[in-house]
Write a protein that holds these residues in place. Structure first.
Motif, PDB file in Angstrom:
ATOM      1  N   TYR A 222       0.826  -1.202   0.000  1.00  0.00           N
ATOM      2  CA  TYR A 222       0.000   0.000   0.000  1.00  0.00           C
ATOM      3  C   TYR A 222       0.865   1.257   0.000  1.00  0.00           C
ATOM      4  CZ  TYR A 222      -4.029   2.936   0.952  1.00  0.00           C
ATOM      5  OH  TYR A 222      -5.012   3.876   0.856  1.00  0.00           O
ATOM      6  N   ASN A 223       1.860   1.257   0.864  1.00  0.00           N
ATOM      7  CA  ASN A 223       2.645   2.474   1.039  1.00  0.00           C
ATOM      8  C   ASN A 223       3.833   2.605   0.097  1.00  0.00           C
ATOM      9  OD1 ASN A 223       0.970   3.393   3.043  1.00  0.00           O
ATOM     10  ND2 ASN A 223       2.165   2.434   4.695  1.00  0.00           N
ATOM     11  N   ALA A 231       0.255  -0.091  -7.815  1.00  0.00           N
ATOM     12  CA  ALA A 231      -0.407   1.133  -7.368  1.00  0.00           C
ATOM     13  C   ALA A 231      -1.849   1.166  -7.844  1.00  0.00           C
ATOM     14  CB  ALA A 231       0.353   2.342  -7.906  1.00  0.00           C
ATOM     15  N   GLY A 235      -5.966  -0.690  -3.085  1.00  0.00           N
ATOM     16  CA  GLY A 235      -6.699   0.469  -2.585  1.00  0.00           C
ATOM     17  C   GLY A 235      -8.060   0.599  -3.253  1.00  0.00           C
ATOM     18  N   PRO A 238      -8.195   2.858  -6.119  1.00  0.00           N
ATOM     19  CA  PRO A 238      -6.735   2.715  -6.134  1.00  0.00           C
ATOM     20  C   PRO A 238      -6.025   4.067  -6.253  1.00  0.00           C
ATOM     21  CG  PRO A 238      -7.677   2.087  -8.248  1.00  0.00           C
ATOM     22  CD  PRO A 238      -8.827   2.341  -7.332  1.00  0.00           C
ATOM     23  N   MET A 239      -4.707   3.971  -6.230  1.00  0.00           N
ATOM     24  CA  MET A 239      -3.900   5.194  -6.318  1.00  0.00           C
ATOM     25  C   MET A 239      -4.139   5.897  -7.656  1.00  0.00           C
ATOM     26  SD  MET A 239       0.250   5.411  -6.032  1.00  0.00           S
ATOM     27  CE  MET A 239       0.391   4.975  -4.308  1.00  0.00           C
ATOM     28  N   ASN A 240      -4.194   7.243  -7.585  1.00  0.00           N
ATOM     29  CA  ASN A 240      -4.296   8.027  -8.814  1.00  0.00           C
ATOM     30  C   ASN A 240      -2.936   8.094  -9.477  1.00  0.00           C
ATOM     31  OD1 ASN A 240      -7.070   9.071  -8.492  1.00  0.00           O
ATOM     32  ND2 ASN A 240      -6.171   9.983  -6.640  1.00  0.00           N
ATOM     33  N   ARG A 252      -2.362   8.803  -3.437  1.00  0.00           N
ATOM     34  CA  ARG A 252      -3.533   8.126  -2.872  1.00  0.00           C
ATOM     35  C   ARG A 252      -4.686   9.120  -2.762  1.00  0.00           C
ATOM     36  NH1 ARG A 252      -3.511   2.841  -3.216  1.00  0.00           N
ATOM     37  NH2 ARG A 252      -1.467   1.973  -2.745  1.00  0.00           N
ATOM     38  N   GLU A 254      -6.785   9.619  -0.503  1.00  0.00           N
ATOM     39  CA  GLU A 254      -6.954  10.231   0.812  1.00  0.00           C
ATOM     40  C   GLU A 254      -5.929  11.331   1.087  1.00  0.00           C
ATOM     41  OE1 GLU A 254      -6.271   7.112   0.159  1.00  0.00           O
ATOM     42  OE2 GLU A 254      -4.930   6.163   1.619  1.00  0.00           O
ATOM     43  N   HIS A 255      -4.915  11.407   0.226  1.00  0.00           N
ATOM     44  CA  HIS A 255      -3.899  12.439   0.419  1.00  0.00           C
ATOM     45  C   HIS A 255      -4.201  13.727  -0.349  1.00  0.00           C
ATOM     46  CE1 HIS A 255      -1.033   8.952   1.536  1.00  0.00           C
ATOM     47  NE2 HIS A 255      -1.580   9.496   2.628  1.00  0.00           N
ATOM     48  N   HIS A 313       3.700  12.912  -0.352  1.00  0.00           N
ATOM     49  CA  HIS A 313       2.786  11.809  -0.633  1.00  0.00           C
ATOM     50  C   HIS A 313       2.854  11.344  -2.080  1.00  0.00           C
ATOM     51  CE1 HIS A 313       0.400  13.225   3.050  1.00  0.00           C
ATOM     52  NE2 HIS A 313       1.031  12.100   3.346  1.00  0.00           N
TER      53      HIS A 313
END
Lengths: 339, 306
Positions: A222-223, A231, A235, A238-240, A252, A254-255, A313
């Motif tokens: 995840y990180n 990526a 999630g 998922p991650m942008n 992410r 949420e960031h 981030h």
């Protein structure tokens, strides 16, 4: 001793490389999840471990013993199938003790172990039923019971929850994980559902086209996704990934914050209200991007907003190889560990 | 509250008339099948039973004779001979053809080269017209220059009249019928085997079950519906055989190959004794009904249907 080790294992279907040079280790008593989209070779990998398919190259060992050329029975494993593979003409009790009867375990011991396992999986009142008279969740428990009564140190699971509804899936997820830890089994668990992988696994092996994309703890995946593929896979949402020059920048949801005077202009395309949070689907420079906001977001569809995120981030990926660019990571890690 | 109370009788009446229409509809839908069943199955059965209690005079009038025909039948040595023959014929053909069918089905159910060809080869006997089949086998069994006797000749053995000898004629018919039926039954087993999930076999393999154990405790019980279906068909076929007998033996020699239905055919159309033929037919019907009762009353309850 029940650690599972695959070293350079391959399996070909004609010219198709179903499993291509896969090496991994599931530590004793841990739960390893094989994750990936359909057709990535995760089920074939599990079947290779089970001995239902024979590897074309490489070696497999369980508990330090080379089992590459052993039959499934000789590997002393148990397995739960996606279809449960219950014997439809046998009662629940007969299904569970099937393996014990094969091994000619005495009747008294059989009954005693059946009683214990039925208690664990909560089927004591249904032992006389046929599988067709059970609900999906109950059938799942029968399959689970059959897998644990053998007291094998290794348990393999092939998408065991994919036929259940969402609520049951959540329940069984917790239960299977608790059972695995309580009995100290080494478990290899195949799924295409990244939520299952993130919530249950000690170690996640993400596969793609027969190869391992990334092998690490859920937190690492995840990180610190090693590739853009990871990526995009991990999630919800998922991650942008935003193209910037010759690299992909990953953030992410949420960031990202919506702030007046933010760095990027975006237009809201859709909003999903999930209750505790909301996902706002936007577009910046023609590229889609999702933003996770706490609570019930008040933004409207079609609205022009400005968004921003902190540079620490950002994850960087090479846009051709999709590999992680480490310099950005270091900065990110430093920033994450400093406060 | 008053609203529901007022509307209740109306809706009840409506549901009643709806139920009535449903019933009428259901019967109308059943009618075509029911007419065919009654006209071509039930009515002929009743007519046959009635006919067996009468004899027909030359001038066409019927005379009630009660159970006289049945008494005559009980004293008819050829009837008993046909019945015993039929028993041995059934015993000789049914278990062997079913076992062979199952073995062949399991054999061709695997992934192997030429599987389609093998399946076709097993099925060929069923596709061939029965008259052609009988002629092929007539050639095998012909004394002196038939295939079987030429084979015997290689070992220096003399000719043998296979179909002309009371001691071998039944055996010859049994072998031919097994050859013909096994391929047909195989198709049913093959279809049933392909319905079984390969997961079951794999699950059994992981539990350490041998192939024989898996077959005995998993595959075979799950094939029981097919086995029952095939067995019922085999029984019916063993009572139904006429055409091969007409071509090959005509029931001879000395009635050694006469089966019940062939005897009925002879009585009805060669001896023109329709009331005695009706009597024999009733016996055949009773035999088959008993088998059907055993199937539905006993076996069905013990078999797992998916």
């Amino acid at each position: 001793m029940s650690a599972i080790t695959l070293s350079h294992v391959s399996k070909f279907w004609g010219t198709m490389r179903a499993v291509d040079d896969v090496s991994l280790t599931a530590d004793e008593g841990s739960l390893l999840v094989l994750l990936g989209p359909s057709g990535c070779g995760k089920s074939t990998t599990l079947r290779l471990i089970a001995g239902l398919e024979e590897a074309d190259a490489g070696s497999i060992s369980i508990g330090g013993v080379d089992v590459t050329h052993l039959s499934p029975a000789q590997r002393k494993i148990s397995m739960v199938f996606q279809s449960y593979a219950l014997f439809p003409h046998l009662s629940v009790a007969e299904n569970i003790v099937f393996g014990l009867r094969v091994r000619r375990v005495s009747r008294a011991e059989r009954d005693e172990r059946l009683k214990r396992v039925a208690d664990i999986v909560g089927l004591s009142h249904l032992l006389e039923r046929k599988p067709s008279q059970l609900s999906g969740g109950q059938r799942q428990r029968v399959a689970l019971g059959r897998a644990i009564i053998a007291e094998a140190r290794v348990c393999l699971m092939d998408e065991p929850l994919s036929n259940l509804d969402a609520k049951l899936r959540h329940e069984m997820r917790t239960e299977i994980r608790a059972l695995q830890q309580r009995l100290g089994m080494t478990m290899v668990y195949v799924t295409h559902d990244q939520t299952e992988a993130m919530t249950m696994a000690d170690r996640v092996v993400l596969m793609r086209d027969g190869r391992i994309e990334q092998n690490g703890s859920p937190e690492e995946l995840y990180n610190r996704p090693a590739t853009a593929f990871t990526a995009r896979f991990i999630g919800t949402p998922p991650m942008n990934l935003v193209r910037r020059g010759d690299r992909l920048i990953g953030i992410r949801p949420e960031h990202i914050r919506i702030v007046a005077g933010g760095d990027h202009a975006a237009r809201v395309k859709a909003i999903e209200h999930l209750g505790a949070d909301s996902i706002v689907w936007c577009e910046i420079d023609g590229q889609p991007i999702s933003v996770r906001l706490d609570g019930f977001s008040k933004v409207l569809r079609g609205e022009d907003i400005r968004i921003a995120w902190n540079a620490e981030h950002e994850h960087g990926f090479d846009s051709t190889t999709e590999a992680r660019l480490e310099n950005i990571v270091k900065e990110g890690r430093l920033a994450a560990s400093s406060p | 509250m008053t609203d529901t109370a007022a509307s209740l009788p109306i809706s009840e009446r409506r549901t009643q008339s709806q139920a009535w229409w449903n019933t009428v509809n259901a019967w109308l839908l059943l009618l075509p099948a029911a007419v065919l069943l009654v006209a071509f199955t039930h009515w002929p059965i009743l007519a046959t039973i009635r006919h067996s209690l009468f004899i027909t005079r030359r001038n066409g009038t019927e005379v009630y004779v009660g159970l006289d025909s049945y008494q005559a039948m009980a004293a008819d040595p050829i009837f008993w001979k046909a019945l015993v023959n039929n028993f041995w014929f059934a015993l000789g053909t049914i278990p062997t053809s079913i076992t062979l069918a199952l073995i062949m089905a399991i054999w061709v159910n695997r992934n192997m080269r030429g599987r389609g060809f093998l399946r076709l080869a097993y099925f060929t006997p069923t596709v061939l017209p029965m008259i052609a089949v009988a002629n092929i086998w007539l050639f095998f069994y012909t004394p002196d220059y038939g295939a079987l006797d030429q084979l015997r000749g290689l070992f220096g053995l003399g000719g043998w009249n296979w179909l002309g000898d009371p001691s071998t004629v039944m055996g010859c018919l049994i072998v031919m019928v097994i050859w013909k039926e096994a391929g047909f039954f195989m198709i049913f087993y093959l279809a049933a085997l392909q319905q079984l999930s390969p997961d079951l076999e794999e699950a059994a393999a992981i539990e350490g079950a041998s192939r024989w154990y898996t077959f005995r405790r998993i595959t075979f019980p799950l094939l029981m519906p097919t086995t029952l279906f095939v067995a019922i068909n085999a029984v019916i076929n063993s009572f139904k055989l006429v055409d091969h007998l007409v071509i090959m033996t005509k029931g001879g020699p000395n009635n050694a190959s006469t089966l019940l239905l062939y005897y009925i055919y002879e009585v009805a159309f060669t001896f023109q004794d329709s009331s005695y033929a009706a009597t024999l037919t009733v016996v055949l019907l009773m035999l088959l009904s008993v088998i059907a009762l055993i199937k539905f009353g006993y076996l069905d309850r013990r078999i797992h249907y998916q």
